[in-house]
Design an enzyme around this catalytic site. Structure first.
Site, PDB file in Angstrom:
ATOM      1  N   HIS A 128      -1.650 -12.413  -2.230  1.00 51.99           N
ATOM      2  CA  HIS A 128      -2.747 -13.074  -1.512  1.00 51.99           C
ATOM      3  C   HIS A 128      -2.439 -14.534  -1.171  1.00 51.99           C
ATOM      4  CE1 HIS A 128      -5.811  -9.787  -2.893  1.00 51.99           C
ATOM      5  NE2 HIS A 128      -4.912  -9.343  -2.041  1.00 51.99           N
TER       6      HIS A 128
ATOM      7  N   HIS B 190       0.812  -1.211   0.000  1.00 57.04           N
ATOM      8  CA  HIS B 190       0.000   0.000   0.000  1.00 57.04           C
ATOM      9  C   HIS B 190       0.851   1.270   0.000  1.00 57.04           C
ATOM     10  CE1 HIS B 190      -4.241  -1.583   1.132  1.00 57.04           C
ATOM     11  NE2 HIS B 190      -3.587  -2.438   0.366  1.00 57.04           N
TER      12      HIS B 190
HETATM   13 FE1  HEB Z   1      -4.424  -7.471  -1.267  1.00 57.79          FE
HETATM   14  C1  HEB Z   1      -5.197  -8.263   1.957  1.00 57.79           C
HETATM   15  C2  HEB Z   1      -7.533  -6.146  -1.746  1.00 57.79           C
HETATM   16  C3  HEB Z   1      -3.663  -6.755  -4.559  1.00 57.79           C
HETATM   17  C4  HEB Z   1      -1.106  -8.250  -0.659  1.00 57.79           C
HETATM   18  N1  HEB Z   1      -6.031  -7.234  -0.111  1.00 57.79           N
HETATM   19  C5  HEB Z   1      -6.132  -7.601   1.201  1.00 57.79           C
HETATM   20  C6  HEB Z   1      -7.394  -7.203   1.681  1.00 57.79           C
HETATM   21  C7  HEB Z   1      -8.064  -6.610   0.653  1.00 57.79           C
HETATM   22  C8  HEB Z   1      -7.194  -6.619  -0.476  1.00 57.79           C
HETATM   23  C9  HEB Z   1      -9.454  -6.038   0.696  1.00 57.79           C
HETATM   24  C10 HEB Z   1      -7.925  -7.458   3.086  1.00 57.79           C
HETATM   25  C11 HEB Z   1      -7.508  -6.368   4.039  1.00 57.79           C
HETATM   26  C12 HEB Z   1      -8.013  -6.713   5.416  1.00 57.79           C
HETATM   27  O1  HEB Z   1      -7.176  -6.923   6.290  1.00 57.79           O
HETATM   28  O2  HEB Z   1      -9.233  -6.764   5.605  1.00 57.79           O
HETATM   29  N2  HEB Z   1      -5.412  -6.612  -2.864  1.00 57.79           N
HETATM   30  C13 HEB Z   1      -6.691  -6.205  -2.856  1.00 57.79           C
HETATM   31  C14 HEB Z   1      -7.062  -5.797  -4.199  1.00 57.79           C
HETATM   32  C15 HEB Z   1      -5.984  -5.980  -4.984  1.00 57.79           C
HETATM   33  C16 HEB Z   1      -4.937  -6.486  -4.134  1.00 57.79           C
HETATM   34  C17 HEB Z   1      -8.414  -5.291  -4.598  1.00 57.79           C
HETATM   35  C18 HEB Z   1      -5.866  -5.713  -6.488  1.00 57.79           C
HETATM   36  C19 HEB Z   1      -6.667  -6.630  -7.283  1.00 57.79           C
HETATM   37  N3  HEB Z   1      -2.696  -7.461  -2.376  1.00 57.79           N
HETATM   38  C20 HEB Z   1      -2.593  -7.111  -3.691  1.00 57.79           C
HETATM   39  C21 HEB Z   1      -1.215  -7.118  -4.081  1.00 57.79           C
HETATM   40  C22 HEB Z   1      -0.491  -7.530  -2.994  1.00 57.79           C
HETATM   41  C23 HEB Z   1      -1.448  -7.756  -1.950  1.00 57.79           C
HETATM   42  C24 HEB Z   1      -0.704  -6.725  -5.467  1.00 57.79           C
HETATM   43  C25 HEB Z   1       0.963  -7.692  -2.850  1.00 57.79           C
HETATM   44  C26 HEB Z   1       1.805  -8.047  -3.790  1.00 57.79           C
HETATM   45  N4  HEB Z   1      -3.345  -8.155   0.363  1.00 57.79           N
HETATM   46  C27 HEB Z   1      -2.010  -8.502   0.355  1.00 57.79           C
HETATM   47  C28 HEB Z   1      -1.704  -9.155   1.606  1.00 57.79           C
HETATM   48  C29 HEB Z   1      -2.890  -9.177   2.358  1.00 57.79           C
HETATM   49  C30 HEB Z   1      -3.894  -8.511   1.542  1.00 57.79           C
HETATM   50  C31 HEB Z   1      -0.363  -9.708   2.008  1.00 57.79           C
HETATM   51  C32 HEB Z   1      -3.109  -9.802   3.731  1.00 57.79           C
HETATM   52  C33 HEB Z   1      -2.978  -8.782   4.831  1.00 57.79           C
HETATM   53  C34 HEB Z   1      -3.010  -9.435   6.186  1.00 57.79           C
HETATM   54  O3  HEB Z   1      -2.795 -10.644   6.325  1.00 57.79           O
HETATM   55  O4  HEB Z   1      -3.252  -8.690   7.146  1.00 57.79           O
END
Ligand code: HEB
Length: 673
Positions: free
Chosen positions: A253, A90
């Site tokens: 993921h 982020h």
């Molecule tokens: Fe992620 C978690 C959405 C791409 C790495 N994700 C997460 C959550 C959500 C999201 C709603 C839950 C938060 C809480 O704690 O409740 N993503 C999302 C979207 C997209 C994404 C709509 C576009 C399609 N991711 C992504 C990327 C990466 C990531 C490109 C790196 C390479 N995530 C992640 C991790 C986790 C999440 C390691 C787990 C955290 C904890 O365990 O605390």
């Protein structure tokens, strides 16, 4: 100019030009100007940052912290890794290639507006866990480096692949640099987003407050097919292709879980209210794999193995679960979307079956994700820096060091008034051919692509010779100017095109009466446009005032520098090629402060033929032949803070030329790291 954009404009003029508050008299302002907080100066100042010597020690501390339980914020599955990877993503994922803004350099998720984004919920807790480490190293370690490095260590500690680490991020003092990311009046002025959920470039995200796309689906509609386009579009705005997109989403993921334990946060009772098993972050709930603290292919195999059905999770938001209820995993609409597109599906299959491809693609994509706002590799610090990657625009070693610069200068000086058939140039007052203003235009166009936001662009590499820059509207005819310079290049092939372009501009300026300027032959040329990721043309501005303000900011120029550079000699023939009516001045071979005097002392009337052109009128209301300006020029007299500078330059030519030379050299050197 709308009221909103005025507000935004002044807010930002004041934000970056406070040394020029109107109460200061001119002399005092001049004394302080060089100390001013110019973005370029901070580039030149010696780095006191010592992070590079301590990264391996920091990594050990992080590794311990990831598995040390903290009562105030218990870890899922006994490991803070998932939270930390999301934190790094982020922080970095705000990057957008439209103007190079965003990215983790600056560590701005600590401040409003990013702090308040709905997508950044509970990430403050990730920093609480890291605080003792930040305190231990103090100024030797930036928050930004710590957040990214923690993402790396988390990936590694749970068995995932990491390419390396480019350190050297600096922390911002506040969230100002995120204001253009929204929500703010500044973002509204640059690009409003009338339907929040369908925001367009230059914004990176589809919905302000999210990093990229809505997990639940476009406008909360759980239709995976509709999310396909939103994902491709928004990841594209970050500069990610299909394989990078799929491997990042799936690789990310593979770890951790989503938090939406109950409908009415904070839920749970007593001590554990709103945390641990009762955490509500996104309102979506559950892990993607059965092994959320382990790097494996399960995210991809799960996607393929089960029949995914829509349901409303405990947090009241749409998610997907396997029709076979015995496995307790889930997917978002945006995860299932990866099955609804041919190209994405092929990649899901590849990563489900080819572990090596998964490992390899993920580590490169992750490195790009967290590093691409840092500019060329030369800016990286540390002992674990991978070789230069394509997104860092690696250039060959410079070859110009041994060339005879004075001799080349002499050759260029002769070219200024050479006869040529190659293209139409300008004429001086005696009607003789003059090419200096075209050489100035070429150098300016080449160098002014520089962006302080992500240290991309600039003349080093001479990308102006390649698509797309060579096709930008203002660069029409520049191929011919390059051909014209070709005779010099043919005799001095060791001098790079980039150096030659910059030197030619400088020779033209000095010959026309400009102050002497420093030149070092240190640039080199990109091999081809394909191996060089050009910056984008910023042609999305609603009006010239917004364009001027934002361009200054993106380029890292102070108002003085910007106003001075606007007074560069302008080629009459080039202005016509661009589609305007001509220059402000019929003889560009004399470099003076006439531009500023004309700006102040004439009445400017918008042309009926071209809304971007303004024509001077005398006191009788008669149009003055051959005196044209653009809407950008008008901004300089319409905005009081800039007009102040115009007045100073109009009154004092020597001062103007000094500031000009300084600004010109700063811009030409901005991309040398
Ligand atoms: Fe992620 C978690 C959405 C791409 C790495 N994700 C997460 C959550 C959500 C999201 C709603 C839950 C938060 C809480 O704690 O409740 N993503 C999302 C979207 C997209 C994404 C709509 C576009 C399609 N991711 C992504 C990327 C990466 C990531 C490109 C790196 C390479 N995530 C992640 C991790 C986790 C999440 C390691 C787990 C955290 C904890 O365990 O605390």
């Amino acid at each position: 100019m709308t009221k909103l954009s005025q507000v935004a404009f002044f807010a930002s003029v004041i934000a970056f030009a406070c040394a020029q508050c109107p109460h200061m008299d001119a002399m005092k302002r001049r004394d302080t100007i060089r100390l001013e907080n110019s973005a370029f100066e901070s580039l030149e100042s010696p780095r006191t940052y010592k992070g590079m010597e301590i990264f391996s020690e920091v990594k050990e501390d992080i590794r311990k912290a990831l598995k040390t339980p903290r009562e105030e914020w218990p870890a899922d599955y006994g490991h803070y890794g998932g939270l930390m990877i999301r934190g790094a993503w982020h922080c970095a994922g705000t990057y957008r290639k439209s103007d190079g803004r965003g990215g983790c350099d600056g560590a701005r998720p600590r401040f409003a507006p990013e702090l308040e984004w709905e997508d950044n919920g509970n990430l403050d807790n990730s920093r609480i866990i890291l605080e003792p480490i930040k305190e231990k190293y103090g100024d030797d370690l930036s928050w930004a480096d710590l957040l990214v490095l923690t993402g790396n260590v988390a990936i590694e500690d749970m068995g995932g692949p990491v390419l390396g680490f480019c350190g050297g991020r600096m922390d911002d003092a506040d969230g100002t640099n995120s204001l253009p990311l929204g929500p703010s009046t500044i973002q509204e002025a640059i690009k409003p987003c009338p339907v929040n959920g369908k925001c367009e470039t230059p914004l990176g995200q589809t919905k302000i407050g999210l990093i990229y796309v809505n997990p639940e689906g476009v406008m909360d509609e759980p239709d995976p097919e509709k999310s396909v386009h939103a994902i491709r579009d928004s990841f594209g705005r970050m500069g990610m292709n299909d394989s990078e997109t799929v491997v990042l989403i799936g690789g990310g993921h593979t770890y951790g879980k989503a938090h939406g334990a109950c409908e009415d946060p904070p839920c749970g009772e007593g001590e554990m209210k709103g945390k641990g098993n009762n955490t509500v972050t996104s309102g979506l709930e559950g892990p993607w794999t059965t092994t959320p603290t382990q790097w494996d292919q399960e995210y991809f195999t799960n996607l393929l193995k089960y029949d995914w059905v829509k349901f409303k999770g405990p947090g009241g938001r749409y998610q997907f679960k396997p029709s076979d209820d015995s496995v307790h995993i889930q997917m978002f609409t945006t995860d299932v979307a990866l099955l609804h597109d041919e190209s994405y599906l092929a990649l899901v299959r590849k990563y489900a079956t080819d572990k090596e491809a998964l490992d390899n693609d993920f580590k490169y994509a992750w490195y790009k994700l967290v590093t691409r706002d840092m500019g060329p590799r030369e800016r990286c610090h540390g002992e674990d820096i991978p070789p230069a990657q394509p997104f860092q625009n690696p250039l060959p070693e410079p070859s110009s060091a041994t060339v005879d610069v004075p001799a080349i200068k002499g050759r260029i000086a002769k070219l200024l008034r050479a006869e040529t058939e190659i293209l139409e140039g300008d004429k001086d007052t005696e009607g003789k051919p003059y090419y200096g203003a075209l050489l100035v235009h070429l150098a300016y166009q080449c160098a002014s692509t520089f962006r302080i936001t992500d240290y991309k662009g600039g003349c080093n590499g001479a990308a102006i010779r390649f698509v797309p820059q060579k096709d930008w509207p203002e660069n029409v005819g520049m191929d011919k100017v390059l051909e014209f310079l070709g005779s010099v290049h043919a005799d001095y092939p060791d001098m790079s095109w980039a150096d030659l372009i910059v030197l030619a501009g400088e020779v033209a300026l000095v010959e026309a009466g400009g102050e002497p300027m420093d030149f070092n032959a240190v640039r080199s040329d990109a091999v081809s446009g394909e191996h060089y990721e050009s910056v984008e043309l910023r042609d999305y501005y609603v009006n010239a005032t917004v364009a001027v303000r934002d361009s200054m900011d993106v380029m890292g120029l102070t108002p003085d520098q910007f106003v001075a550079l606007m007074g560069r000699p302008r080629s009459n023939s080039q202005m016509k090629r661009i589609g305007l009516l001509g220059s402000y001045d019929t003889d560009p071979s004399h470099f003076t402060n006439e531009y500023y005097q004309l700006l102040l002392n004439s009445t400017w009337v918008q042309s009926e033929q071209n809304e971007h052109v303004y024509i001077a009128e005398d006191s009788e209301g008669v149009k003055i032949e051959g005196t044209h300006m653009t809407d950008w020029d008008m901004v300089l007299i319409n905005v009081p803070e800039l007009k102040e500078i115009v007045s100073e330059f109009a009154a004092d030519e020597k001062w103007f030329k000094e500031v000009f030379a300084e600004a010109w050299v700063a811009l030409m050197r901005a991309d040398l790291f």
